[in-house]
Design a protein around this motif. Structure first.
Motif, short mmCIF file in Angstrom:
data_model
loop_
_atom_site.label_atom_id
_atom_site.label_comp_id
_atom_site.label_asym_id
_atom_site.label_seq_id
_atom_site.Cartn_x
_atom_site.Cartn_y
_atom_site.Cartn_z
N TYR A 57 55.63 50.74 19.32
CA TYR A 57 54.80 51.62 20.20
C TYR A 57 53.58 50.55 20.58
CZ TYR A 57 51.75 53.04 16.06
OH TYR A 57 51.00 52.90 15.15
N TYR A 58 53.16 50.66 21.78
CA TYR A 58 52.11 49.64 22.22
C TYR A 58 50.70 50.26 22.06
CZ TYR A 58 56.24 47.30 24.15
OH TYR A 58 57.60 46.64 24.08
N VAL A 59 50.04 49.55 21.73
CA VAL A 59 48.55 50.07 21.67
C VAL A 59 47.39 49.16 22.06
CG1 VAL A 59 49.10 51.47 19.31
CG2 VAL A 59 48.26 49.17 19.22
N LYS A 60 46.30 49.92 22.58
CA LYS A 60 45.26 49.01 23.34
C LYS A 60 44.26 48.78 22.08
CE LYS A 60 45.49 49.85 28.02
NZ LYS A 60 44.83 50.25 29.37
N ASP A 61 44.14 50.07 21.41
CA ASP A 61 42.74 50.05 20.46
C ASP A 61 43.36 49.98 18.88
OD1 ASP A 61 44.51 52.30 20.34
OD2 ASP A 61 42.70 53.79 20.47
N GLY A 62 44.34 49.12 18.84
CA GLY A 62 44.75 49.11 17.38
C GLY A 62 44.42 47.71 16.81
N PHE A 63 44.70 47.25 15.69
CA PHE A 63 44.47 45.89 15.30
C PHE A 63 43.20 45.46 15.11
CE2 PHE A 63 48.93 46.13 16.61
CZ PHE A 63 49.51 45.48 15.54
N ARG A 64 42.14 46.48 14.58
CA ARG A 64 40.81 46.17 14.59
C ARG A 64 40.08 46.54 13.11
NH1 ARG A 64 38.48 51.28 18.30
NH2 ARG A 64 39.59 52.94 17.10
N MET A 65 38.90 45.97 12.95
CA MET A 65 38.54 46.26 11.72
C MET A 65 37.56 47.63 11.87
SD MET A 65 39.22 43.97 9.52
CE MET A 65 38.03 44.35 8.29
N THR A 66 37.98 48.63 10.98
CA THR A 66 36.82 49.78 10.73
C THR A 66 36.43 50.05 9.41
OG1 THR A 66 38.97 51.04 10.32
CG2 THR A 66 38.42 50.67 12.61
N ARG A 67 35.83 51.28 9.37
CA ARG A 67 35.49 51.63 7.88
C ARG A 67 36.03 52.91 7.67
NH1 ARG A 67 31.73 48.22 5.72
NH2 ARG A 67 30.58 46.83 7.01
N ASP A 68 36.41 52.93 6.29
CA ASP A 68 37.04 54.39 5.93
C ASP A 68 35.73 55.27 5.44
OD1 ASP A 68 35.96 53.71 3.44
OD2 ASP A 68 37.96 52.86 2.57
N ALA A 69 36.22 56.63 5.07
CA ALA A 69 35.43 57.53 4.79
C ALA A 69 33.98 57.18 3.61
CB ALA A 69 35.97 58.90 4.36
N GLU A 70 34.76 56.34 2.94
CA GLU A 70 33.55 55.67 1.98
C GLU A 70 32.91 54.53 2.40
OE1 GLU A 70 36.07 55.35 -1.56
OE2 GLU A 70 36.43 57.32 -1.96
N GLY A 71 33.01 54.11 3.39
CA GLY A 71 32.44 52.99 4.16
C GLY A 71 33.09 51.46 3.92
N ASN A 72 34.09 51.72 3.13
CA ASN A 72 34.85 50.21 2.86
C ASN A 72 35.42 49.84 4.12
OD1 ASN A 72 34.23 50.36 0.03
ND2 ASN A 72 35.65 51.90 -0.04
N ARG A 73 35.52 48.54 4.35
CA ARG A 73 36.17 47.92 5.58
C ARG A 73 37.62 48.07 5.21
NH1 ARG A 73 32.86 44.41 8.40
NH2 ARG A 73 34.74 43.15 9.11
N ALA A 74 38.30 48.24 6.55
CA ALA A 74 39.77 48.49 6.50
C ALA A 74 40.38 48.21 8.04
CB ALA A 74 40.37 49.93 6.24
N ILE A 75 41.60 47.87 8.15
CA ILE A 75 42.10 47.38 9.06
C ILE A 75 42.97 48.81 9.95
CG2 ILE A 75 43.81 45.95 10.45
CD1 ILE A 75 43.49 43.98 8.20
N ASP A 76 42.54 49.03 11.15
CA ASP A 76 43.38 50.16 11.77
C ASP A 76 44.40 49.42 12.60
OD1 ASP A 76 44.00 52.47 13.21
OD2 ASP A 76 42.24 52.73 14.33
N LEU A 77 45.42 49.59 12.15
CA LEU A 77 46.42 49.01 12.98
C LEU A 77 46.88 49.85 14.20
CD1 LEU A 77 48.82 47.46 10.08
CD2 LEU A 77 47.26 46.45 11.57
#
Length: 337
Positions: free
Chosen positions: A178-198
């Protein structure tokens, strides 16, 4: 209004066969204008003897179109293409053909006209498909102001080219993209840790509409006085992201296929190559369409104004998506010993 004779252009297609059958069930004689009447012969058993008559019509031939609409109480135009091929361009099929059919229908005294368009039709759209659909609507209305326009979202049903295509893919591929425009970016989870939102928001949204409901909408437009001259947006009871569509396909096919996100730039690269296939899986113009959600705007009337309760995809998909399940029709059930 009581209908006696209706001409349906493109009546041998997916939506067309439903409308032809619905008309025949009401005792209406149906003239089906198609390129190949022999291939459309399968429609004849949908009605009584002689009730459904396939007729060879080249929509570029004014005399042929005039013969097809002569004496009709109503005309339905379902002609449309998803990609261009040779002389079958968007301009020819979505603009010139509707204009010719409407003009000659008006000359024949037809005032009941149903133009099948598409959700998202807009003369300012970046996609040529959507622009020409809107131009076709305008061309029809210039000749028949009382024409009804139907703008469905993705239409599904037993013979669709949407869920069936993805279902077939589950047999051959371990993944469904499935095609995404707003994926594959760095975010932060609920605890403030860095994560990748694919996956981002799950890609573009669709509002699949059942083909039987679209046929009922066309019938209402042909028979009810209060619906003349209006444009209707037709969407199912629920909007799905592209990711949810793929997950629904995998669920119905009972496969272990993985649903994975793909950046939009990959879709553009794929389309630049696949557009040259005899029957393209995706084209650059279709990628442009995918950049906009295919859901009802709420600015125009829909099923509620037509008195129709839309059917959920989950209620219909099990009736035909079982064909994609492993060992379909080959499972032997034995009573416990």
């Amino acid at each position: 209004m009581a209908l006696r004779l209706v001409t349906v252009f493109g009546g041998s297609g997916f939506i067309g066969r439903q409308i032809v059958q619905r008309l025949a069930s009401e005792g209406v004689r149906v003239r089906v204008a198609v390129r190949d009447p022999i291939k459309a012969a399968f429609l004849k058993p949908l009605g009584d003897l002689g009730q459904i008559a396939p007729m060879k019509v080249n929509v570029n031939d004014e005399a042929a179109v005039a013969r097809a609409v002569e004496g009709a109480d109503a005309v339905v135009n379902l002609i449309g293409i998803l990609y261009e091929s040779g002389r079958r361009t968007f301009q020819a099929m979505h603009v010139d053909a509707p204009e010719r059919i409407a003009r000659l229908s008006a000359a024949a005294g037809v005032t009941r006209f149903v133009q099948m368009s598409a959700l998202g039709a807009d003369e300012t759209s970046a996609a040529k498909y959507a622009r020409t659909k809107a131009q076709g609507e305008a061309a029809v209305r210039r000749h028949i102001p009382s024409a009804s326009v139907l703008r469905p979202s993705v239409v599904f049903g037993q013979h669709d080219a949407f869920f069936n295509m993805f279902g077939a893919m589950t047999r051959l591929s371990p993944v469904l993209p499935y095609y995404v425009k707003d994926g594959f970016r760095m975010t932060r989870d609920a605890e403030g840790n860095r994560a990748i939102d694919l996956g981002g928001s799950g890609g573009p949204r669709f509002q699949p509409v059942y083909v039987g409901d679209v046929a009922e909408a066309a019938m209402a437009c042909m028979t009810r006085e209060d619906l003349q001259g209006q444009t209707f947006e037709l969407g199912g009871p629920r909007a799905y992201t592209m990711r949810e569509i793929m997950e629904l396909v995998v669920e119905q096919a009972e496969r272990h296929t993985r649903v994975v996100p793909v950046p939009f730039w990959v879709a553009k690269v794929q389309a630049s190559v696949l557009q040259f296939m005899p029957k393209p899986l995706i084209t650059p113009d279709q990628v442009k369409l995918l950049e906009t959600d295919n859901i009802v705007s709420g600015a125009l009337p829909g099923f509620e104004a037509l008195g129709i309760e839309p059917t959920a995809a989950e209620a219909v998909l099990p009736t035909y998506m079982t064909r994609f399940r492993p060992h379909h029709r080959n499972v032997i059930l034995r009573a416990p010993q």
